[in-house]
Design an enzyme around this catalytic site. Structure first.
Site, short mmCIF file in Angstrom:
data_model
loop_
_atom_site.label_atom_id
_atom_site.label_comp_id
_atom_site.label_asym_id
_atom_site.label_seq_id
_atom_site.Cartn_x
_atom_site.Cartn_y
_atom_site.Cartn_z
CB THR A 96 -0.88 -0.10 1.24
OG1 THR A 96 -1.69 -1.11 1.21
CG2 THR A 96 -1.84 1.20 1.25
CE LYS A 171 -4.85 -1.45 1.47
NZ LYS A 171 -5.38 -2.52 2.11
CE LYS A 239 1.75 1.83 4.70
NZ LYS A 239 1.43 0.91 3.87
P1 NAP Z 1 5.57 -6.54 7.52
O1 NAP Z 1 5.22 -7.59 8.12
O2 NAP Z 1 6.22 -5.57 8.02
O3 NAP Z 1 6.33 -6.92 5.90
C1 NAP Z 1 6.95 -5.99 5.36
C2 NAP Z 1 8.31 -6.74 5.09
O4 NAP Z 1 9.00 -5.71 4.02
C3 NAP Z 1 9.23 -6.76 6.12
O5 NAP Z 1 9.54 -8.00 6.12
C4 NAP Z 1 10.44 -5.89 5.73
O6 NAP Z 1 11.61 -6.25 6.31
C5 NAP Z 1 10.40 -6.13 4.33
N1 NAP Z 1 11.11 -4.61 3.83
C6 NAP Z 1 10.87 -3.35 4.23
N2 NAP Z 1 11.75 -2.58 3.65
C7 NAP Z 1 12.40 -3.48 2.90
C8 NAP Z 1 13.48 -3.10 2.09
N3 NAP Z 1 13.98 -1.87 1.66
N4 NAP Z 1 14.20 -4.18 1.34
C9 NAP Z 1 13.83 -5.44 1.67
N5 NAP Z 1 12.60 -5.84 2.41
C10 NAP Z 1 12.07 -4.76 2.99
O7 NAP Z 1 4.13 -5.66 6.68
P2 NAP Z 1 2.66 -6.57 6.29
O8 NAP Z 1 1.57 -6.63 7.08
O9 NAP Z 1 3.20 -7.80 5.66
O10 NAP Z 1 2.50 -5.40 5.20
C11 NAP Z 1 3.08 -5.17 4.00
C12 NAP Z 1 2.22 -4.07 3.02
O11 NAP Z 1 1.01 -4.57 3.04
C13 NAP Z 1 2.32 -2.86 3.60
O12 NAP Z 1 2.33 -1.55 3.08
C14 NAP Z 1 0.73 -2.82 4.30
O13 NAP Z 1 0.12 -1.42 4.65
C15 NAP Z 1 0.21 -3.50 3.45
N6 NAP Z 1 -0.99 -4.54 3.72
C16 NAP Z 1 -1.09 -5.20 4.98
C17 NAP Z 1 -2.07 -5.89 5.15
C18 NAP Z 1 -2.33 -6.87 6.57
O14 NAP Z 1 -3.39 -7.01 6.98
N7 NAP Z 1 -1.04 -7.06 7.17
C19 NAP Z 1 -3.41 -5.90 4.44
C20 NAP Z 1 -3.33 -5.27 3.41
C21 NAP Z 1 -2.13 -4.49 2.85
P3 NAP Z 1 12.05 -6.46 7.72
O15 NAP Z 1 11.65 -7.69 8.23
O16 NAP Z 1 13.48 -5.96 7.83
O17 NAP Z 1 11.17 -5.46 8.42
#
Ligand code: NAP
Length: 288
Positions: A96, A171, A239
């Site tokens: 997102t 979104k 965010k």
């Molecule tokens: P998350 O668990 O924080 O996953 C994001 C991953 O991306 C982390 O493992 C992080 O690594 C990695 N990352 C960040 N910057 C990076 C970089 N520069 N290079 C390589 N890897 C990197 O978050 P999530 O819940 O999966 O959500 C991911 C996205 O989807 C977000 O934008 C969120 O708003 C969206 N989203 C989430 C949901 C939900 O229910 N969870 C639903 C819809 C949309 P690290 O392990 O080092 O932090």
């Protein structure tokens, strides 16, 4: 067997990669913290040292990182996806992020004779686990049709909403709605408890009537179990609401309910709940 790349194996990415692997694809993964990819490596995914290496190995690359700044780094950084030959490849950003960044990636991909889609998702951690995510895409019809069969491995509803950035705008529409259902559900629980009602019974009854919604069905029961784990991180919702309000401002729109939700979630974040799930909003009232 298709060679697929995936950058970002967090809460959502991990489950999505699992669906890609289970369908028999070769998957190349990179995550900033390698530990979060280890289970997937044990299940057959291949590790790459940088996003650039991922793009070298795969013709279709998904990204699902945290913030727009992370997307910027993964695509344009010194070890980024665009640091290698991109001709004929397709890049799909599931993060997102902002419509503006989606348009920039589209333009860059175009000049490199590659394709791109912005394709944020909805459906939460459970939707990712079940492979039933709703995917809202922006980009060209041709690229959309090309990636559709692969995206269908983790999605039950995939639509193209228009040109680049339209997926992110859709979104934002989704998050504006969710802001209302989360604040509504929380205030409903605070009210029902103070009135001395049986909360389980209230959730059950409301779930069958006009007040039923996804937040109530999925997060109501988690709150009653005092489960505040993410799910969907508070920090990511802050965010998203900021992006929605910034985009609204550009269109001269005033969204007072979304502004209030943004303030409430910012307050929650300031109280050190940013790593919790969004259902922790109730903690602004129930703080024992
Ligand atoms: P998350 O668990 O924080 O996953 C994001 C991953 O991306 C982390 O493992 C992080 O690594 C990695 N990352 C960040 N910057 C990076 C970089 N520069 N290079 C390589 N890897 C990197 O978050 P999530 O819940 O999966 O959500 C991911 C996205 O989807 C977000 O934008 C969120 O708003 C969206 N989203 C989430 C949901 C939900 O229910 N969870 C639903 C819809 C949309 P690290 O392990 O080092 O932090």
């Amino acid at each position: 067997m298709t060679a697929i790349g995936f950058v970002g194996t967090g809460v959502m990415g991990q489950s999505i990669v699992r669906h890609l692997l289970q369908a028999g694809n070769r998957v190349y993964v990179y995550n900033r913290t390698k530990k979060k990819a280890e289970e997937l490596l044990a299940e057959g995914a291949n590790w790459c040292e940088t996003p650039r290496d991922v793009a070298q190995e795969a013709d279709l690359v998904f990204t699902m990182v945290g913030y727009p700044s992370d997307v910027e780094e993964v695509y344009y950084g010194k070890n980024g996806l665009f640091q290698t030959e991109s001709k004929g490849k397709v890049f799909v950003d599931l993060t997102t992020s902002t419509p503006t960044l989606a348009e920039k990636i589209y333009e860059t991909a175009l000049t490199r004779e590659a394709g791109s889609l912005d394709a944020p998702v909805s459906g939460g951690d459970l939707g990712a686990k079940k492979g039933t995510l709703t995917v809202m895409a922006g980009g060209s019809e041709e690229v959309f049709q090309q990636v559709k069969p692969i995206v269908a491995l983790f999605s039950s509803d995939l639509k193209l909403h228009g040109g680049p950035g339209s997926g992110q705008h859709t979104k934002m529409a989704n998050q504006i709605m969710v802001a209302g259902t989360m604040t509504g559900m929380t205030e409903m629980l605070v009210y029902a408890q103070t009135a001395g009602l049986d909360l389980e019974k209230v959730i059950h009854t409301l779930s069958g009537g006009a007040a039923s919604n996804w937040s109530l069905l999925n997060y109501g029961p988690r709150i009653l179990k005092e489960d505040y784990s993410p799910g969907f991180f508070v920090k990511h919702f802050v965010k998203d609401l900021k992006i929605a309000l910034d985009e609204a401002k550009k269109m001269n729109l005033n969204l007072p309910s979304t502004q209030l939700a943004y303030k409430l979630y910012s307050d929650l974040s300031a109280e050190s709940f940013e790593e919790h799930g969004t259902q922790a909003l109730i903690k602004l009232w129930w703080n024992d």
